[in-house]
Enzyme design. Structure first.
Site, PDB file in Angstrom:
ATOM      1  N   GLU A 258       4.716 -19.511  -5.848  1.00  0.00           N
ATOM      2  CA  GLU A 258       5.854 -19.432  -6.774  1.00  0.00           C
ATOM      3  C   GLU A 258       5.474 -20.281  -7.967  1.00  0.00           C
ATOM      4  O   GLU A 258       5.281 -21.493  -7.826  1.00  0.00           O
ATOM      5  CB  GLU A 258       7.107 -20.028  -6.125  1.00  0.00           C
ATOM      6  N   CYS A 295      12.402 -23.520 -12.491  1.00  0.00           N
ATOM      7  CA  CYS A 295      11.463 -22.403 -12.675  1.00  0.00           C
ATOM      8  C   CYS A 295      12.195 -21.152 -13.115  1.00  0.00           C
ATOM      9  O   CYS A 295      11.619 -20.282 -13.758  1.00  0.00           O
ATOM     10  CB  CYS A 295      10.727 -22.147 -11.371  1.00  0.00           C
TER      11      CYS A 295
HETATM   12  P1  NAP Z   1       1.902 -28.717 -10.313  1.00  0.00           P
HETATM   13  O1  NAP Z   1       1.318 -29.745 -11.170  1.00  0.00           O
HETATM   14  O2  NAP Z   1       1.225 -27.399 -10.228  1.00  0.00           O
HETATM   15  O3  NAP Z   1       2.035 -29.381  -8.859  1.00  0.00           O
HETATM   16  C1  NAP Z   1       2.651 -28.696  -7.818  1.00  0.00           C
HETATM   17  C2  NAP Z   1       2.209 -29.280  -6.496  1.00  0.00           C
HETATM   18  O4  NAP Z   1       0.830 -29.006  -6.304  1.00  0.00           O
HETATM   19  C3  NAP Z   1       2.348 -30.789  -6.397  1.00  0.00           C
HETATM   20  O5  NAP Z   1       2.727 -31.122  -5.085  1.00  0.00           O
HETATM   21  C4  NAP Z   1       0.939 -31.280  -6.682  1.00  0.00           C
HETATM   22  O6  NAP Z   1       0.661 -32.536  -6.123  1.00  0.00           O
HETATM   23  C5  NAP Z   1       0.144 -30.207  -5.994  1.00  0.00           C
HETATM   24  N1  NAP Z   1      -1.215 -30.057  -6.458  1.00  0.00           N
HETATM   25  C6  NAP Z   1      -1.655 -30.059  -7.719  1.00  0.00           C
HETATM   26  N2  NAP Z   1      -3.001 -29.854  -7.734  1.00  0.00           N
HETATM   27  C7  NAP Z   1      -3.382 -29.737  -6.443  1.00  0.00           C
HETATM   28  C8  NAP Z   1      -4.628 -29.521  -5.795  1.00  0.00           C
HETATM   29  N3  NAP Z   1      -5.754 -29.392  -6.470  1.00  0.00           N
HETATM   30  N4  NAP Z   1      -4.662 -29.455  -4.449  1.00  0.00           N
HETATM   31  C9  NAP Z   1      -3.533 -29.580  -3.729  1.00  0.00           C
HETATM   32  N5  NAP Z   1      -2.324 -29.789  -4.288  1.00  0.00           N
HETATM   33  C10 NAP Z   1      -2.246 -29.860  -5.632  1.00  0.00           C
HETATM   34  O7  NAP Z   1       3.414 -28.372 -10.736  1.00  0.00           O
HETATM   35  P2  NAP Z   1       4.591 -29.410 -11.044  1.00  0.00           P
HETATM   36  O8  NAP Z   1       4.242 -30.054 -12.336  1.00  0.00           O
HETATM   37  O9  NAP Z   1       4.908 -30.245  -9.875  1.00  0.00           O
HETATM   38  O10 NAP Z   1       5.832 -28.423 -11.214  1.00  0.00           O
HETATM   39  C11 NAP Z   1       6.164 -27.782 -12.409  1.00  0.00           C
HETATM   40  C12 NAP Z   1       5.766 -26.339 -12.399  1.00  0.00           C
HETATM   41  O11 NAP Z   1       6.224 -25.714 -11.212  1.00  0.00           O
HETATM   42  C13 NAP Z   1       6.380 -25.538 -13.522  1.00  0.00           C
HETATM   43  O12 NAP Z   1       5.380 -24.774 -14.139  1.00  0.00           O
HETATM   44  C14 NAP Z   1       7.398 -24.637 -12.853  1.00  0.00           C
HETATM   45  O13 NAP Z   1       7.583 -23.402 -13.497  1.00  0.00           O
HETATM   46  C15 NAP Z   1       6.822 -24.462 -11.513  1.00  0.00           C
HETATM   47  N6  NAP Z   1       7.870 -24.211 -10.526  1.00  0.00           N
HETATM   48  C16 NAP Z   1       7.997 -22.955 -10.000  1.00  0.00           C
HETATM   49  C17 NAP Z   1       8.976 -22.697  -9.076  1.00  0.00           C
HETATM   50  C18 NAP Z   1       9.139 -21.326  -8.459  1.00  0.00           C
HETATM   51  O14 NAP Z   1       9.842 -21.220  -7.454  1.00  0.00           O
HETATM   52  N7  NAP Z   1       8.550 -20.295  -8.999  1.00  0.00           N
HETATM   53  C19 NAP Z   1       9.852 -23.701  -8.677  1.00  0.00           C
HETATM   54  C20 NAP Z   1       9.710 -24.964  -9.232  1.00  0.00           C
HETATM   55  C21 NAP Z   1       8.713 -25.203 -10.157  1.00  0.00           C
HETATM   56  P3  NAP Z   1       0.758 -33.894  -6.986  1.00  0.00           P
HETATM   57  O15 NAP Z   1       2.155 -34.063  -7.369  1.00  0.00           O
HETATM   58  O16 NAP Z   1       0.268 -34.925  -6.029  1.00  0.00           O
HETATM   59  O17 NAP Z   1      -0.121 -33.698  -8.175  1.00  0.00           O
END
Ligand code: NAP
Length: 515
Positions: A258, A295
């Site tokens: 997602e 999101c």
């Molecule tokens: P993110 O930077 O992609 O991080 C998401 C999760 O992935 C975090 O738990 C992060 O851990 C982890 N992560 C990042 N790199 C990783 C890797 N290489 N290996 C394993 N885990 C990894 O996103 P965010 O900044 O938290 O959230 C914002 C984004 O999420 C926005 O773009 C939003 O649109 C999207 N979102 C989508 C939905 C949906 O349902 N479609 C819902 C909510 C948010 P760390 O925190 O430890 O870096």
């Protein structure tokens, strides 16, 4: 006092490592709240324990019995609700109404899946469709069945929903009989940690059913096995990185993503002033709720060309009344972004959009309520793109904050083609009175949107909102939105089950799935 967010693996609490731990901050005041780190965690051991202990115990229960587990979790969380709202205020910088979306949304989703689970057969697998005969005399046939996966489900969540994001994944997984390992986004892991800790301490789940890692332990993906599952929520860039991991690319770990989404709100060509007002209210709600960090939030607003100026003025009038600042102040309606680094990312996005769009409203010129200048607060910003066909940035730049772009369209077909330029989104909403026209819009938008939200005046007060992911409806979207699917009632259980076709003597199939 700064809190050590411990990890919970192999039914043991393990402190964050002292060397590689990350700080969690109050986004308004900048003070330290907690620290997290999972260096000391052995992921292979964690997954093995979850598969063997947790999976075995959960699969030993029937669906209605697992539904009771969900209800027990809900009761534990309900008891501590006020503490969770306080944590959310401190760590996410949100006013109570916004924290409630995260906390109460989780309680509602758990309660919904508990009710749904109680109505399932008192069994350990599910029939998938009807039995079909494969022989002339009907003696030989096929029956599809769904059996719980024996793997572990790793749930990786985004920072904006540390509560709902956890439980909306956990509820269908546990109901399916699959043990979970939860990895919250580090910036807001405190709330997830407290909830998991409360549930573990209450002893309502079997050993190994629920594990927690706060931070980025080595082997998080490497230690997964081919029959495990990974459900991810976050940015499209991270999803792309994970999708390329050998466990997913080569070993067949099932992956659900997602991700980002450039969602649309459309005023129907013949929408009345009342429909226009409904759209304006919804855009205001979407931009201000959780400071636009949803999101599903509306990023693009499409209106008939001759309504552009009126809608712009109505939105400006509403945004100018929004008070932004420290969520502890009762006069504040919109709190902060989740962190100062998110503020920098949002400001970079605003700069990118301002290079090709007209600025219709910029709340950043106004004074924040009781928040320091370097807080993570960002007031609403509204852009206008009068030639949206030639403004690619508005269709691909997700500014994850209180930012949206208004654009004019010529006719319905033009509006739909603009919405489709998001290249796959979670949700589009349409506002108007012509019910047949709304239905046609749904047919056009469904191909590129996971959910289409049709709003006419009759349901102004009963509708659940453009951005609210209700557990009864699909949550997910094609293409850029990640191509995933969550919620949608029982559909959510499919991800956690394996589907198999069983062929055999009709009387044997009757034992597998009684009619
Ligand atoms: P993110 O930077 O992609 O991080 C998401 C999760 O992935 C975090 O738990 C992060 O851990 C982890 N992560 C990042 N790199 C990783 C890797 N290489 N290996 C394993 N885990 C990894 O996103 P965010 O900044 O938290 O959230 C914002 C984004 O999420 C926005 O773009 C939003 O649109 C999207 N979102 C989508 C939905 C949906 O349902 N479609 C819902 C909510 C948010 P760390 O925190 O430890 O870096």
């Amino acid at each position: 006092m700064t809190i050590d967010l411990q990890n919970y693996t192999e039914s043991t609490w393990r402190p964050a490592s002292s060397t590689a731990r990350q700080r969690l901050l109050d986004p308004v005041l900048g003070t330290d709240l907690a620290y997290a780190g999972a260096d000391s965690v052995d992921m292979a051991g964690c997954y093995r324990w979850a598969r063997q202990q947790g999976g075995g115990a959960l699969r030993g229960l029937s669906y209605p019995q697992r539904a009771e587990l969900l209800d027990s979790i809900r009761q534990v969380l309900q008891t501590n609700r006020d503490r969770y709202l306080d944590i959310s205020l401190q760590n996410s910088g949100t006013v109570e109404r916004d924290s409630s979306i995260d906390v109460d949304g989780a309680l509602y989703t758990l309660s919904y899946y508990a009710t749904l689970g109680r109505s399932l057969p008192d069994a350990h697998h599910l029939a998938d469709g009807e039995r079909v005969s494969l022989s002339r005399d009907g003696s030989f046939g096929t029956q599809h069945i769904l059996v719980p996966s024996h793997g572990v489900a790793l749930l990786i969540n985004a920072f904006n929903f540390p509560s709902w994001g956890l439980w909306e994944k956990a509820a269908p997984a546990l109901l399916s009989g699959v043990p979970i390992v939860v990895k919250p986004a580090t910036a807001t892991a405190w709330l997830t940690y407290e909830m998991v800790r409360d549930v573990i301490q209450a002893g309502v789940l079997p050993d190994g059913a629920l594990s927690l890692v706060c931070g980025r332990p080595a082997g998080l993906l490497d230690a997964l096995e081919p029959l495990d599952l990974l459900s991810f929520t976050g940015s499209a860039d991270t999803a792309a990185e994970l999708r390329g991991h050998p466990r997913i690319q080569h070993d067949g770990v099932r992956f659900n993503a997602e991700t980002d989404s450039i969602n649309s709100a459309i005023l129907a060509p013949d929408g009345s002033n009342q429909a226009e007002d409904l759209l304006v209210r919804e855009v205001e709600r979407e931009l201000t709720s959780k400071s636009g960090q949803k999101c599903t939030a509306i990023r693009r607003i499409m209106v008939p060309a001759d309504r552009f100026d009126a809608v712009a003025q109505a939105l400006e009038a509403r945004f100018s009344k929004v008070t932004v600042g420290d969520p502890r102040n009762p006069d504040v309606r919109m709190g902060s972004l989740v962190s100062r680094s998110q503020r920098r990312a949002v400001e970079a996005g605003i700069d990118a959009l301002s290079a090709s769009c007209e600025t219709l409203f910029d709340g950043r010129t106004r004074t924040l309520v009781q928040a320091p200048d370097d807080s993570a607060c960002v007031p609403p910003v509204l852009f206008g793109a009068r030639d949206p066909d030639n403004c690619p940035a508005v269709h691909r730049t997700e500014v994850f904050g209180p930012v949206a772009t208004l654009m004019p369209y010529r006719d319905a077909a033009h509006a739909f083609s603009l919405a489709r330029r998001g290249m796959g989104s979670l949700v589009a909403s349409v506002y108007g009175e012509d019910l047949a026209g709304l239905a046609r819009a749904a047919e056009q938008l469904a191909e590129s949107h996971g959910r289409v939200h049709l709003i006419s005046p009759e349901i102004a007060k009963t509708q659940t909102g453009h951005g609210n992911a209700m557990p009864q409806s699909n949550h997910g979207g094609p293409g850029r939105a990640g191509g995933g699917q969550e919620l949608g009632g029982l559909r959510a259980l499919n991800f956690y089950h394996r589907q198999a076709a069983v062929q055999g003597y009709a009387d044997a199939l009757e034992h597998i799935a009684p009619a």
